[in-house]
Design an enzyme around this catalytic site. Sequence first.
Site, PDB file in Angstrom:
ATOM      1  N   THR A  73       0.833  -1.204   0.000  1.00 32.27           N
ATOM      2  CA  THR A  73       0.000   0.000   0.000  1.00 32.27           C
ATOM      3  C   THR A  73       0.870   1.258   0.000  1.00 32.27           C
ATOM      4  O   THR A  73       0.642   2.182  -0.789  1.00 32.27           O
ATOM      5  CB  THR A  73      -0.922  -0.006   1.236  1.00 32.27           C
ATOM      6  OG1 THR A  73      -1.772  -1.163   1.150  1.00 32.27           O
ATOM      7  CG2 THR A  73      -1.778   1.241   1.305  1.00 32.27           C
ATOM      8  N   ASN A 152      -5.213  -9.268  -8.117  1.00 35.94           N
ATOM      9  CA  ASN A 152      -5.342 -10.009  -6.870  1.00 35.94           C
ATOM     10  C   ASN A 152      -6.654 -10.778  -6.754  1.00 35.94           C
ATOM     11  O   ASN A 152      -6.764 -11.689  -5.959  1.00 35.94           O
ATOM     12  CB  ASN A 152      -5.194  -9.059  -5.675  1.00 35.94           C
ATOM     13  CG  ASN A 152      -5.996  -7.795  -5.812  1.00 35.94           C
ATOM     14  OD1 ASN A 152      -5.799  -7.011  -6.745  1.00 35.94           O
ATOM     15  ND2 ASN A 152      -6.938  -7.598  -4.921  1.00 35.94           N
ATOM     16  N   CYS A 326     -10.164  -6.568   1.104  1.00 33.35           N
ATOM     17  CA  CYS A 326     -10.320  -5.146   1.430  1.00 33.35           C
ATOM     18  C   CYS A 326     -11.763  -4.683   1.286  1.00 33.35           C
ATOM     19  O   CYS A 326     -12.148  -3.693   1.884  1.00 33.35           O
ATOM     20  CB  CYS A 326      -9.454  -4.302   0.504  1.00 33.35           C
ATOM     21  SG  CYS A 326      -7.877  -5.040   0.143  1.00 33.35           S
TER      22      CYS A 326
HETATM   23  C1  LIG Z   1      -2.098  -7.106  -0.981  1.00 30.74           C
HETATM   24  C2  LIG Z   1      -1.964  -6.173  -2.144  1.00 30.74           C
HETATM   25  C3  LIG Z   1      -1.577  -4.834  -1.957  1.00 30.74           C
HETATM   26  C4  LIG Z   1      -1.373  -4.240  -0.587  1.00 30.74           C
HETATM   27  O1  LIG Z   1      -0.198  -4.692   0.018  1.00 30.74           O
HETATM   28  P1  LIG Z   1      -0.041  -4.554   1.626  1.00 30.74           P
HETATM   29  O2  LIG Z   1       1.397  -4.901   1.854  1.00 30.74           O
HETATM   30  O3  LIG Z   1      -0.985  -5.525   2.219  1.00 30.74           O
HETATM   31  O4  LIG Z   1      -0.337  -3.144   1.968  1.00 30.74           O
HETATM   32  C5  LIG Z   1      -1.421  -4.044  -3.065  1.00 30.74           C
HETATM   33  N1  LIG Z   1      -1.646  -4.535  -4.314  1.00 30.74           N
HETATM   34  C6  LIG Z   1      -2.000  -5.809  -4.521  1.00 30.74           C
HETATM   35  C7  LIG Z   1      -2.202  -6.292  -5.916  1.00 30.74           C
HETATM   36  C8  LIG Z   1      -2.185  -6.681  -3.451  1.00 30.74           C
HETATM   37  O5  LIG Z   1      -2.568  -7.930  -3.668  1.00 30.74           O
END
Ligand SMILES: *Cc1c(COP(=O)(O)O)cnc(C)c1O
Length: 395
Positions: A73, A152, A326
Amino acid sequence: MARAVYLDHASTTPADPEVIAAMLPWYTEGFGNPSTVYSLGLTAADVVQKSRESIAQTIGAQPDEIYFTSGGTESDNWAILGTADAQQKKGRHLITSVIEHHAVLESMEFLEKHGYEVTKVPVDSGGLVDPEDVRKAIRPDTVLVSIMHANNEVGTIEPIAEIGKITREAGVLFHVDAVQTAGKLPLDVTELGVDMLSMSAHKFYGPKGVGLMYLRKRARISPLLHGGGQEKGQRAGTHNVPGIVGMAKALELAKDRMNEDALREGALRDRLWTALQENIEAVHLNGDPVHRLPNNLNVRLDGIEGESMILMLDMQGICVSSGSACTTGSLEPSHVLRALGIPAEHAHGSLRVTLGRATTAEDIDRFMEVFPPIVARLREMSPIWCANCPCKKGN
Ligand SMILES: *Cc1c(COP(=O)(O)O)cnc(C)c1O
């Protein structure tokens, strides 16, 4: 009760015991602050540098192009807000896709509130971005293209190298959210033609709360966090030394077992998809059947509401997701599934199963033992399952 069956590896992964073992000494004897000048601090600075070198080598970067952050993030926010700030003399237009992670989409929306313009390129019914759409969207005032490596939710793998050629020709910076591919697919920043790339350790069996950004030397962006001048003044904050060591270890382990993991998980995933089609009617694949992460299966079941499926599976000790974690708790259907052209009522009936290193054939069998009766029960109660309506035609 049978042991829990964890099939939600796109959401997070358990840290590998070898990763934890590598981290522990840096919480205790090696606790020094790497920004100090006595030997306790220098030892910590040294292990941070060794971790940086190891990670850089794995992704074809120079060590001084790796910046440690608190995760995916932060890296996504930094790439977008940092570029927008540093390049505003050139322009205030950015390009992304409709299926990005919220960390990207909401950073873009934040910029829109501050007078920037954002173009979101569409995807096809499998979730693929057409590089030509990116080319057409580029304008003289475009400062950044941000497209994810793999999605994701549906696992679609985007044509990053092709998009990288286009952004390079156009002289526009290119950021890639590689959080879902790091540790799963070979990554080479030069082959991909990217200027910035985000990774997060907890998605590849490393610790939570640590990640990185690859930032190509010639790319100029402003810092997001201001303070003590760490990371060449680009990312302030005391280094998360144990986290950084753990992330480097996790990436080394992932590199060694990448092919083996992909083959094994891919075979189990295919076996699950076949079994679902054989045992349940009106089940459809979401996402691209070919350009897809090997551990991802995302399906939709006509006449079913996703949240009740997840809860009933949880009662049987099985962890899966409906959309992305999320957005859980919101009744909005997933923006990704909607962008693939799936109507809201079907998007609600979708299930994401993501396999991992500990997933076994027994886990898949257990899932297949439990899941068809759940689908049958939910369909019996469903007002939108066509077999329930007087026409009895089925869907
Ligand atoms: C999980 C995820 C994030 C966020 O990463 P965090 O380390 O949990 O903040 C961003 N982009 C994608 C594609 C993700 O799967």
